[in-house]
Design an enzyme around this catalytic site. Structure first.
Site, PDB file in Angstrom:
ATOM      1  N   CYS A  93       3.238   3.024   9.020  1.00 41.19           N
ATOM      2  CA  CYS A  93       3.094   3.686   7.710  1.00 41.19           C
ATOM      3  C   CYS A  93       2.191   4.895   7.806  1.00 41.19           C
ATOM      4  O   CYS A  93       2.209   5.755   6.926  1.00 41.19           O
ATOM      5  CB  CYS A  93       2.472   2.732   6.705  1.00 41.19           C
ATOM      6  SG  CYS A  93       3.412   1.259   6.500  1.00 41.19           S
ATOM      7  N   LYS A 100       4.794 -15.033   3.998  1.00 39.93           N
ATOM      8  CA  LYS A 100       6.183 -14.812   4.413  1.00 39.93           C
ATOM      9  C   LYS A 100       6.213 -13.599   5.337  1.00 39.93           C
ATOM     10  O   LYS A 100       5.952 -12.480   4.914  1.00 39.93           O
ATOM     11  CB  LYS A 100       7.080 -14.542   3.199  1.00 39.93           C
ATOM     12  CG  LYS A 100       8.541 -14.460   3.590  1.00 39.93           C
ATOM     13  CD  LYS A 100       9.382 -13.659   2.631  1.00 39.93           C
ATOM     14  CE  LYS A 100       9.257 -12.178   2.822  1.00 39.93           C
ATOM     15  NZ  LYS A 100       9.661 -11.646   4.148  1.00 39.93           N
ATOM     16  N   GLU A 140       9.962   9.173   4.214  1.00 41.13           N
ATOM     17  CA  GLU A 140       9.296   8.544   5.356  1.00 41.13           C
ATOM     18  C   GLU A 140      10.327   8.373   6.469  1.00 41.13           C
ATOM     19  O   GLU A 140      11.352   7.716   6.269  1.00 41.13           O
ATOM     20  CB  GLU A 140       8.725   7.197   4.904  1.00 41.13           C
ATOM     21  CG  GLU A 140       7.763   6.608   5.888  1.00 41.13           C
ATOM     22  CD  GLU A 140       7.062   5.369   5.324  1.00 41.13           C
ATOM     23  OE1 GLU A 140       7.676   4.638   4.520  1.00 41.13           O
ATOM     24  OE2 GLU A 140       5.903   5.132   5.704  1.00 41.13           O
TER      25      GLU A 140
END
Ligand code: SIN
Length: 475
Positions: A280, A170, A377
């Site tokens: 990331c 997905k 983040e």
């Protein structure tokens, strides 16, 4: 503008369903199937039926299919890059780099699949032998992010298929087109349809639950936020699935007094502003030792103020849009919070006139470790700079986070380099380099940044079970 790679994905396009937008223009560029758990479960059943045959092929046969898939990626590099830019916004040269990065995982694992050697272990009995067999875990499922809409797919599908595991995948709701183009090329290369299947959906929760709840799925690999990773881990408990989780980060980028400042500034530019700060492993906070603080800030600010912001498809653009309103809203909030708490803007500091999802490349000074911008983040083109005095203080600041994905530092003294390399609680640490990803290196984090490793010789193990075979009665 006509849709790039239209020939590859035309059969997947729909009049309505999951709408896909270009984040640079806000324009809808396509719609694809909005499938639910039924389609996911059917794909899992097909994968399960195909498993024995795919696993039963030789590693060499699987390798030749993976290499053919990699070659098709390279020969379609221009269209794939244009498609990735259209749906995720990254500048075209970065998107082209991503196509090659994506192909590199298929080539790498084509070869690694041939090296899934077992063992014969010295036995505890004179009349017995202990064998260790390496076997594919079974059907795998993957959930991939929008920031690398090609490479995060092949980094998972490469080792899965090489090991003999079919995969149902997905992609992120924002970037289904790149995934569908990859699927079309996989099938052209000879991957059986049931062995690699993409399920597109506007309801990621329902499809994710289908993956987690299925007893046939023996392995789930996810790249995305720590929040969602924890939910998936909890959901996979009921079927005790193997898990790989590549989650959020809060990468420190540390510049020590003995660093080569030109190199550190160049490294910070690559580490912080790649993909507009949306990776990331992007530097999240920049820690600079007092003796070089002013020089570093001045040089970084000069480079950042020269960055060209705009539609990633246009020549010369270095910073594209952020992916969506939630993304830019969070970046704006973090900057506002820092300014209210005493930080100062050196460059940028707000939204950019290029469009709704554009944020100015920003440098903030006077940042403290307690501010949200240093703890959360950012996922945007904002560099918060924190001053420190000693090596121990830098290590304490760097490790004071639940995350542990990537860290970077610049220093020349060898004793310091070893102390910092060993002292940083991160899965990946780069000394004197601003970008560390490569297909041959183990990518992954510690603490709340994840479980397992992708890429490298270790990446194959994530899709392999060890079977202990005891052969007795040999006297
Ligand atoms: C990521 O942001 O998840 C991946 C970045 C990379 O592979 O360099």
């Amino acid at each position: 503008m006509s849709l790039p790679a239209a020939d590859l994905i035309s059969s997947s396009l729909r009049d309505d369903g999951l709408a896909v937008f270009n984040p640079a223009t806000g324009e809808q560029i396509a719609a694809v199937a909005d499938d639910g758990p039924d389609v996911a479960n059917a794909a899992i059943a097909d994968a399960d039926a195909a498993f024995k045959n795919w696993a039963g092929r030789t590693a060499r046969e699987r390798a030749s299919v993976l290499r053919a898939w990699a070659s098709l990626l390279m020969s379609h590099a221009e269209e794939l890059a244009a498609l990735a830019t259209a749906e995720c916004g990254k500048p075209l040269p970065e998107a082209k780099g991503e196509v090659f990065y994506a192909a590199s995982f298929l080539e790498w694992f084509a070869e690694e699949g041939k090296r899934a050697y077992g063992d014969i272990v010295p036995s505890h009995q004179p009349n017995a032998r202990i064998l260790v067999l390496k076997q594919p875990v079974g059907v795998s499922a993957a959930i991939t992010p929008w920031n690398f809409p090609l490479a995060m797919i092949t980094r998972k599908a490469g080792p899965a298929l090489a090991a003999g595991c079919p995969m149902v995948l997905k992609p992120a709701e924002a970037t289904p087109l790149s995934a569908l183009a990859l699927e079309a090329l996989a099938h052209q290369a000879g991957v059986p349809e049931a062995v690699f299947r993409v399920v597109t959906t506007a309801d990621p929760k329902a499809v994710g639950e289908a993956f987690c709840d299925s007893g046939a799925v023996r392995k789930l690999s996810f790249t995305g936020s720590t929040r969602v990773g924890k939910l998936l881990a909890a959901q996979c408990a009921s079927t005790v699935k193997r898990l790989s989780l590549e989650l959020g980060g809060n990468a420190p980028f540390i510049v020590f007094d003995d660093a080569d400042i030109d190199a550190a500034v160049a490294g910070a530019m690559g580490s912080k502003y790649r993909n507009a700060g949306q990776t990331c492993v992007c530097a999240n906070r920049i820690l600079v030792q007092a003796g070089v603080y002013d020089a570093f800030v001045e040089q970084l600010a000069e480079r950042v103020s020269g960055l060209t912001v705009g539609n990633g498809a246009d020549d010369g653009v270095q910073i594209g849009p952020l992916i969506n309103q939630a993304g830019i809203g969070k970046v704006a909030d973090l900057v506002d919070d820092a300014l209210k708490s005493g930080a100062s803007v050196v460059v940028g500091g707000g939204r950019h006139e290029a469009g709704e999802l554009f944020f100015q490349p920003t440098v903030l000074t006077g940042v403290s470790a307690e501010m949200r911008v240093a703890r959360e983040e950012i996922f945007g083109p904002v560099a918060p700079i924190i001053r420190f005095e000693t090596v121990d203080e830098a290590l304490q600041l760097a490790n004071d986070t639940p995350y542990g994905l990537a860290a970077y530092f610049y220093a020349r003294d060898m004793a310091r380099i070893f102390k910092v390399l060993e002292g940083l609680d991160y899965g990946m640490v780069a000394a004197n380099e601003g970008v560390l990803s490569a297909e041959s290196a183990p990518f992954g984090g510690v603490k709340e940044s994840g479980l397992g490793r992708e890429g490298s010789k270790y990446g194959l193990d994530e899709y392999i079970e060890l079977k202990y075979g005891l052969l007795g009665g040999l006297s």
